[in-house]
Design an enzyme around this catalytic site. Sequence first.
Site, PDB file in Angstrom:
ATOM      1  N   GLU A 199      -1.788  -5.100  -4.391  1.00  0.00           N
ATOM      2  CA  GLU A 199      -2.444  -4.757  -3.138  1.00  0.00           C
ATOM      3  C   GLU A 199      -3.830  -5.384  -3.090  1.00  0.00           C
ATOM      4  O   GLU A 199      -4.261  -5.902  -2.053  1.00  0.00           O
ATOM      5  CB  GLU A 199      -2.524  -3.232  -3.018  1.00  0.00           C
ATOM      6  CG  GLU A 199      -2.997  -2.752  -1.678  1.00  0.00           C
ATOM      7  CD  GLU A 199      -3.371  -1.284  -1.705  1.00  0.00           C
ATOM      8  OE1 GLU A 199      -3.000  -0.586  -2.664  1.00  0.00           O
ATOM      9  OE2 GLU A 199      -4.049  -0.854  -0.771  1.00  0.00           O
ATOM     10  N   HIS A 237       0.816  -1.201   0.000  1.00  0.00           N
ATOM     11  CA  HIS A 237       0.000   0.000   0.000  1.00  0.00           C
ATOM     12  C   HIS A 237       0.859   1.263   0.000  1.00  0.00           C
ATOM     13  O   HIS A 237       0.631   2.189  -0.778  1.00  0.00           O
ATOM     14  CB  HIS A 237      -0.907  -0.015   1.226  1.00  0.00           C
ATOM     15  CG  HIS A 237      -1.874   1.121   1.267  1.00  0.00           C
ATOM     16  ND1 HIS A 237      -3.073   1.087   0.594  1.00  0.00           N
ATOM     17  CD2 HIS A 237      -1.798   2.328   1.863  1.00  0.00           C
ATOM     18  CE1 HIS A 237      -3.693   2.225   0.792  1.00  0.00           C
ATOM     19  NE2 HIS A 237      -2.948   2.999   1.560  1.00  0.00           N
ATOM     20  N   ASN A 292      27.425 -21.247  -6.310  1.00  0.00           N
ATOM     21  CA  ASN A 292      28.321 -22.376  -6.487  1.00  0.00           C
ATOM     22  C   ASN A 292      27.917 -23.523  -5.586  1.00  0.00           C
ATOM     23  O   ASN A 292      27.852 -24.672  -6.014  1.00  0.00           O
ATOM     24  CB  ASN A 292      29.743 -21.949  -6.125  1.00  0.00           C
ATOM     25  CG  ASN A 292      30.617 -21.949  -7.338  1.00  0.00           C
ATOM     26  OD1 ASN A 292      30.252 -22.486  -8.371  1.00  0.00           O
ATOM     27  ND2 ASN A 292      31.769 -21.336  -7.207  1.00  0.00           N
TER      28      ASN A 292
END
Lengths: 159, 719
Positions: free
Chosen positions: B68, B46, B456
């Site tokens: 929202e 919001h 990795n």
Amino acid sequence: MDELRDTQDVGELIQYIVIKLGDEQYGIDIKYIDNIVRMQQITRVPQVAHYLKGVINIRGVIVPVMSLRLKMEMDPDEITDKSRIIILKAEEDTLIGIIVDQVNQVLTLGSKSIEKVTYSNDKGKKINSFISGVGKYEGGLVSILDLNMVEMEEDKANK
Amino acid sequence: MDVSQYLGVFLDESKEHLQTLNDSIMQLEQDPENEDVINDIFRAAHSMKGMAGTMGYTNMQNLTHDMEDVFSDVRNGTLKIDSSMIDTLFQCLDAIQAYVDNITESQDEGTETNSNLIKALADIRAGGGAAPAAAPAAEAAPAAEAAPAAEAAPADGPAPDADATKDYRAIKLDPEAKSNLEDAKASGKKIFGINVKIQESCILKAARAFLVFKGIEEIGEIAASEPSTQDIEDEKFEFNFSLIITTDEDDVGKIRDIVKNVSEIEDCFIAEMDPSKARTTEDAEPAPAAAPAAAPAAAAPAAAAPAAAPAAKPAAKPAAAPAKDGGGKKPVGKPVVNRTVRVDIDKLDVLMNLVSELIIAKNSLISAANSAGIVSGSVNEQIEYLESVTTNLHESVMKVRMVPIESVLQKFPRMIRDLNKSLGKKMELTMTGEDTEMDRTVVDEIGDPLMHLLRNSADHGIESKELRAERGKPEEGQIFLHAFQDGNSVVIEVGDDGNGIDAEIVKNKAIEKGIVTPDEAAALTEQQCVEFLFHPGFSTAKQVTEVSGRGVGLDVVKSKIESLSGEVSVKTKLGEGSTWQIRLPLTLAIIQALMVVVGGEKYAIPLDSIQSIEDVAPADIKTVENKEVINLRGSVTPIIRVSKALDTVSTKSEDEDLVVVITRKGDQQIGLVIDELMGQQEIVIKPLGRYMSKCRMISGATILGDGEIALILDTNQLA
């Protein structure tokens, strides 16, 4: 002044600092010069190109110093009390110092009184030179140092 | 006023909200029923929508608005969280991130409307069975409820000595403005009075006020404000201000929403007013009208506002709850919360440079006093005092520059979650020490190397499900990241309980790539083989994947860490996992160093790499494989003649005892043979410049007290 220019066009006026290396005179465009200092103690840096003599402290900034003589394959410097270090402004605001035998005078030359030269070897091939031209004035001839050349070489040495 | 000056605030906050959303949605994925989390998400979405709207970034506003709506349905229980929805939401976050990145670069959000995402969001809502109108209705409801309550609130008039910043009814209009208002009313416009209270923790009050003004100006005109616009702009007000506006809008709730959409607005009170009753400057001035001392009296009307508006509060207020009682009961004064200032990092750099210069000047003073042969006690006393002040100053500036490493780490859980999906492995990331602090410049740089190591671990480290089952490991792979401070450095360990590194494969690959010859390789230890991973252009991944294994990787990690004066090492056990350790200095600019003389030249050795200093008789030096070593309390320590490494000649004769500085290089010890010790000194590291950077043994230079330059030895490179 206007009349003078009409009759005798010398082109753009540039000031040069005239320095001496051995028997020859060289001119450096004043716009590249940050400062001229007396010879001082140079701190050696190991494992760098032989013409890089080390570093000096200019107003709290560490500035590398090179020997113009060694760079131009002349005899090593003989330090006298006329020896000076000329601090040049390289690109990106970095400074570099060059050692010269002595500083003679300031000379104003018109761009038209400088003759462009290119050196070539026996086979007519262009060779590297540190000179961008030769200027004529009442006192004689002065070789104009090509600072780009000096610095470009530097980068190569670094790679 | 110009919006661009608030761009920085907007970007900072957007990033914060994005991070909150990222974290919360991940949490939601684990715990879909957690209402607190849903509320957090809703608030963040919001606020972001409001901010984007005020700044005029409509694409971003539209996307956040639709997000929202989805959250709103979730909150109302009409929509259930499922994993495809979470994925869509993450895509939305990435899209918003892209907007923010665009804005950072060009102040423009770009033209991408992300209509596919907006459609996906709409589908989610439709699929969830919620009528599209549900959300706006839900939103409107509390506001509408609040409106009549608020309208009922105004009493018969302001307390005679009310503070005008807290109550619009106390604003004194000049007669002309008053007649303008009356005209406006006659022409059918509505006139509202608005009291706004900003949270006391708010840092940029003026910016907030400006956003309120800007929002209001979109629907109407501001007839008057207290304090004046100029004063608000200059931040010459406490936490309250009030406005009188004329507008065609007759919905109080809508105006309230506009005001409340601005972050850090604690409360607002809106009511229609009758201009004819407004005070004018010509009215008799009640005694101490705007004096701050009137605050307790002002509590009456101001307190009415929070009482009237609580219904509207949950809908729109981020973090309003803790400050609920702030309406007017507290005396106007210093906020109790931590007061912070956002400072441009460049300014800190300037400050740090000045401190560096000061330390150099201090060193010069000491050396000047020494060389002048001053023995006066009071001079020495003052110098010592100066020394302690500069050291403290340096430490304080350093602390200001320190930020928790958290800001870098917080994006990793999300990354591992995404990798879980894309790699089809089950992995969990555990992090500790997020509050470890480091220099800001280091923190900024450390993100990529860490990300690389984590990827990795995820890609190469953690085995496939089947292999893990075969090895009797739990199905879920563990990846960890531990950060902690160790003396003058910060250590970050990244590792996994996966496959470990197969030294043989690495060795063969190295031979194949021509990095070593087979003969050389045969003599290498396992650890030395593993080190090849850091070699440029080395990648052992059998397949190049999207995640890692593009052949640029660990060598980049290594060079990055080294450019920060740090070091990276790896410990691994085949089949059990590997741990990468990054060690970084706490600060980069000023360090304690041991000054030494070698061949008549002065050098500095960083103190934190030194373990001890030993006197060694020449007879105690043995040779092993043509290398000189000493037996240091049972451990064989190779020694290096620094004079030889630096191409100079030692000034000591051969039969003299050697001064050996024992330094640590990763896990190894190395002895550096030097000529003379000069003592410990605080030094400022200066770069050598690009012409001299070729020399790897020298990490920089420093200017000594007498103006002379000493080079700083990089003990890691001397071996």
